[in-house]
Motif scaffolding. Structure first.
Motif, PDB file in Angstrom:
ATOM      1  N   ALA A  20       0.825  -1.209   0.000  1.00 20.13           N
ATOM      2  CA  ALA A  20       0.000   0.000   0.000  1.00 20.13           C
ATOM      3  C   ALA A  20       0.857   1.258   0.000  1.00 20.13           C
ATOM      4  N   ALA A  21       1.909   1.265   0.836  1.00 14.67           N
ATOM      5  CA  ALA A  21       2.768   2.443   0.899  1.00 14.67           C
ATOM      6  C   ALA A  21       3.552   2.637  -0.391  1.00 14.67           C
ATOM      7  N   ALA A  22       4.127   1.553  -0.920  1.00 16.11           N
ATOM      8  CA  ALA A  22       4.913   1.668  -2.149  1.00 16.11           C
ATOM      9  C   ALA A  22       4.050   2.086  -3.333  1.00 16.11           C
ATOM     10  N   ALA A  23       2.870   1.461  -3.473  1.00 11.77           N
ATOM     11  CA  ALA A  23       1.986   1.807  -4.589  1.00 11.77           C
ATOM     12  C   ALA A  23       1.465   3.228  -4.459  1.00 11.77           C
ATOM     13  N   GLY A  24       1.130   3.645  -3.236  1.00 12.32           N
ATOM     14  CA  GLY A  24       0.650   5.004  -3.039  1.00 12.32           C
ATOM     15  C   GLY A  24       1.699   6.045  -3.377  1.00 12.32           C
ATOM     16  N   THR A  25       2.945   5.784  -2.981  1.00 10.18           N
ATOM     17  CA  THR A  25       4.023   6.720  -3.275  1.00 10.18           C
ATOM     18  C   THR A  25       4.285   6.803  -4.775  1.00 10.18           C
ATOM     19  N   ALA A  26       4.362   5.642  -5.424  1.00  7.88           N
ATOM     20  CA  ALA A  26       4.592   5.631  -6.872  1.00  7.88           C
ATOM     21  C   ALA A  26       3.432   6.278  -7.621  1.00  7.88           C
ATOM     22  N   GLY A  27       2.196   6.009  -7.176  1.00 12.08           N
ATOM     23  CA  GLY A  27       1.043   6.608  -7.837  1.00 12.08           C
ATOM     24  C   GLY A  27       1.027   8.118  -7.691  1.00 12.08           C
ATOM     25  N   ALA A  28       1.383   8.613  -6.497  1.00 11.04           N
ATOM     26  CA  ALA A  28       1.443  10.064  -6.302  1.00 11.04           C
ATOM     27  C   ALA A  28       2.506  10.687  -7.200  1.00 11.04           C
ATOM     28  N   GLY A  29       3.620   9.975  -7.372  1.00  9.27           N
ATOM     29  CA  GLY A  29       4.653  10.472  -8.278  1.00  9.27           C
ATOM     30  C   GLY A  29       4.159  10.583  -9.707  1.00  9.27           C
ATOM     31  N   LEU A  30       3.407   9.589 -10.174  1.00  2.00           N
ATOM     32  CA  LEU A  30       2.862   9.650 -11.534  1.00  2.00           C
ATOM     33  C   LEU A  30       1.845  10.770 -11.668  1.00  2.00           C
ATOM     34  N   LEU A  31       1.049  10.982 -10.616  1.00  3.66           N
ATOM     35  CA  LEU A  31       0.052  12.053 -10.658  1.00  3.66           C
ATOM     36  C   LEU A  31       0.733  13.416 -10.743  1.00  3.66           C
ATOM     37  N   VAL A  32       1.772  13.606  -9.939  1.00  6.27           N
ATOM     38  CA  VAL A  32       2.503  14.873  -9.969  1.00  6.27           C
ATOM     39  C   VAL A  32       3.140  15.080 -11.345  1.00  6.27           C
ATOM     40  N   ALA A  33       3.701  13.994 -11.900  1.00 13.14           N
ATOM     41  CA  ALA A  33       4.291  14.095 -13.242  1.00 13.14           C
ATOM     42  C   ALA A  33       3.229  14.456 -14.277  1.00 13.14           C
ATOM     43  N   GLU A  34       2.029  13.931 -14.124  1.00 15.39           N
ATOM     44  CA  GLU A  34       0.948  14.237 -15.053  1.00 15.39           C
ATOM     45  C   GLU A  34       0.502  15.691 -14.915  1.00 15.39           C
ATOM     46  N   LEU A  35       0.511  16.204 -13.686  1.00 18.13           N
ATOM     47  CA  LEU A  35       0.116  17.594 -13.464  1.00 18.13           C
ATOM     48  C   LEU A  35       1.155  18.569 -14.011  1.00 18.13           C
ATOM     49  N   GLY A  36       2.388  18.107 -14.143  1.00 14.70           N
ATOM     50  CA  GLY A  36       3.433  18.959 -14.702  1.00 14.70           C
ATOM     51  C   GLY A  36       4.297  19.624 -13.657  1.00 14.70           C
ATOM     52  N   ARG A  37       3.677  20.179 -12.605  1.00 11.42           N
ATOM     53  CA  ARG A  37       4.433  20.838 -11.540  1.00 11.42           C
ATOM     54  C   ARG A  37       3.912  20.346 -10.193  1.00 11.42           C
ATOM     55  N   PRO A  38       4.817  19.971  -9.272  1.00  8.89           N
ATOM     56  CA  PRO A  38       4.369  19.436  -7.973  1.00  8.89           C
ATOM     57  C   PRO A  38       3.473  20.381  -7.208  1.00  8.89           C
ATOM     58  N   GLU A  39       3.711  21.708  -7.344  1.00 10.30           N
ATOM     59  CA  GLU A  39       2.920  22.652  -6.558  1.00 10.30           C
ATOM     60  C   GLU A  39       1.446  22.643  -6.942  1.00 10.30           C
ATOM     61  N   ARG A  40       1.126  22.127  -8.121  1.00 14.62           N
ATOM     62  CA  ARG A  40      -0.287  22.064  -8.504  1.00 14.62           C
ATOM     63  C   ARG A  40      -1.067  21.148  -7.569  1.00 14.62           C
ATOM     64  N   PHE A  41      -0.440  20.023  -7.157  1.00 19.93           N
ATOM     65  CA  PHE A  41      -1.127  19.142  -6.210  1.00 19.93           C
ATOM     66  C   PHE A  41      -1.276  19.831  -4.868  1.00 19.93           C
ATOM     67  N   LEU A  42      -0.226  20.530  -4.416  1.00 21.72           N
ATOM     68  CA  LEU A  42      -0.307  21.230  -3.136  1.00 21.72           C
ATOM     69  C   LEU A  42      -1.367  22.329  -3.178  1.00 21.72           C
ATOM     70  N   ASN A  43      -1.513  22.978  -4.315  1.00 20.97           N
ATOM     71  CA  ASN A  43      -2.535  24.025  -4.438  1.00 20.97           C
ATOM     72  C   ASN A  43      -3.940  23.461  -4.282  1.00 20.97           C
ATOM     73  N   MET A  44      -4.138  22.194  -4.679  1.00 19.90           N
ATOM     74  CA  MET A  44      -5.466  21.598  -4.530  1.00 19.90           C
ATOM     75  C   MET A  44      -5.823  21.363  -3.065  1.00 19.90           C
ATOM     76  N   LEU A  45      -4.824  21.367  -2.196  1.00 20.13           N
ATOM     77  CA  LEU A  45      -5.080  21.165  -0.772  1.00 20.13           C
ATOM     78  C   LEU A  45      -5.330  22.477  -0.036  1.00 20.13           C
ATOM     79  N   ARG A  46      -5.325  23.585  -0.763  1.00 17.90           N
ATOM     80  CA  ARG A  46      -5.575  24.878  -0.113  1.00 17.90           C
ATOM     81  C   ARG A  46      -7.031  25.036   0.272  1.00 17.90           C
TER      82      ARG A  46
END
Length: 302
Positions: free
Chosen positions: A62-88
């Motif tokens: 669960a931890a390994a898949a979640g970390t890898a999946g988050a990495g792919l999502l950030v790569a898809e968004l283009g910039r890591p800060e876009r994911f952080l902005n969604m948590l605002r």
């Protein structure tokens, strides 16, 4: 008599913009998110029933898949800060906003549970984190189906009943597959049952999509992208792999090798399913008829 007008668009151009989500980032994220969610649930149930090796497998997966999946999502968004902005902000009416918070919680819980399981530090807190991950896990495994259905892409929007069930079944099959591969045969019984349950649900939901069962407007038309092209080929390949994996899971109770082979087949089937959904959405966005024909019918009825 003037012949009945058929659908058309401006010079045959698409009505909708093609989704920017691409392979392998988005299908990989969909698969890994489902794997993380199902594995965290499996780990919590294994821990509650006294199966420490299966619980350890589930927490690490669960931890390994979640970390890898988050990495792919950030790569898809283009910039890591876009994911952080969604948590605002937290917007309950937005699947993207709710999903971002669920994903963030799932990542924290699974990392804490896995770290405790591996190091032996703070076992009580580790079990509590694992129990919390078992709550967020099913949401992570299925919210992406809701997210896709909340778009204007015809093949996704009209399948709002099917996609969460399809992703839930695929996630259960993936989590069970990981348990069968990495856990000794004597303790992998719950993983085999999870894999069989998930395979059955995945096959049923995919079959309903291909046949147009449960689709309200032009079911044959909207189901067409799931039967043809790359999406159709991948769904058929995924069905064959899932069936083979389910058969192997039955035999895995007597053979560790059968469990490994079955787990690999189920993993391949789950990946094919996620890629097929992405390509079906692309095809329906690029084809004007998938948008124009239902719109004209709605206008005629109105």
């Amino acid at each position: 008599m003037v012949p009945r007008a058929e659908f058309r668009s401006y010079y045959g151009r698409p009505i909708l913009k093609k989704p920017r989500w691409k392979a392998p980032h988005m299908p990989g994220y969909l698969y890994l998110g489902g794997l993380s969610g199902a594995s965290s649930t499996m780990a919590a149930l294994a821990d509650a029933t006294g199966r420490p090796r299966l619980a350890l497998t589930g927490r690490i997966t669960a931890a390994a898949a979640g970390t890898a999946g988050a990495g792919l999502l950030v790569a898809e968004l283009g910039r890591p800060e876009r994911f952080l902005n969604m948590l605002r902000v937290f917007k309950p009416t937005s699947p993207m906003s709710v999903g971002s918070w669920i994903l963030a919680g799932q990542g924290g819980f699974t990392m804490a549970a896995a770290a405790s399981a591996v190091t032996g530090i703070a076992p009580g807190l580790g079990r509590a984190a694992g129990a919390a991950a078992a709550v967020t896990g099913p949401l992570v495994a299925t919210y992406t189906g809701v997210l896709l259905a909340d778009t204007a892409v015809p093949a996704w929007h009209e399948a709002y009943r099917h996609l969460p069930l399809l992703f839930a079944g695929s996630s259960l099959a993936s989590g069970g597959a990981a348990g069968m591969i990495a856990t000794p045969r004597g303790e992998a019984g719950p993983a085999r049952r999870m894999a069989l349950l998930g395979a059955g649900l995945e096959l049923a939901a995919a079959g309903a999509l291909e046949r147009g069962v449960g689709l309200h407007e032009h079911p044959e038309l909207i189901a067409e992208p799931y039967r043809t092209g790359r999406a159709g080929a991948l769904l058929r390949a995924g069905r064959a792999l899932t069936v083979a994996g389910a058969i192997g899971a039955v035999a895995a109770s007597r053979s560790r090798a059968a469990g490994v082979v079955a787990g690999l087949a189920l993993t391949g089937g789950a990946l094919c399913t996620r890629f097929a959904v992405l390509y079906a959405g692309h095809a329906s966005a690029e084809g004007p008829k998938y948008t124009v024909v239902p719109q004209r019918e709605r206008r005629t009825v109105a």
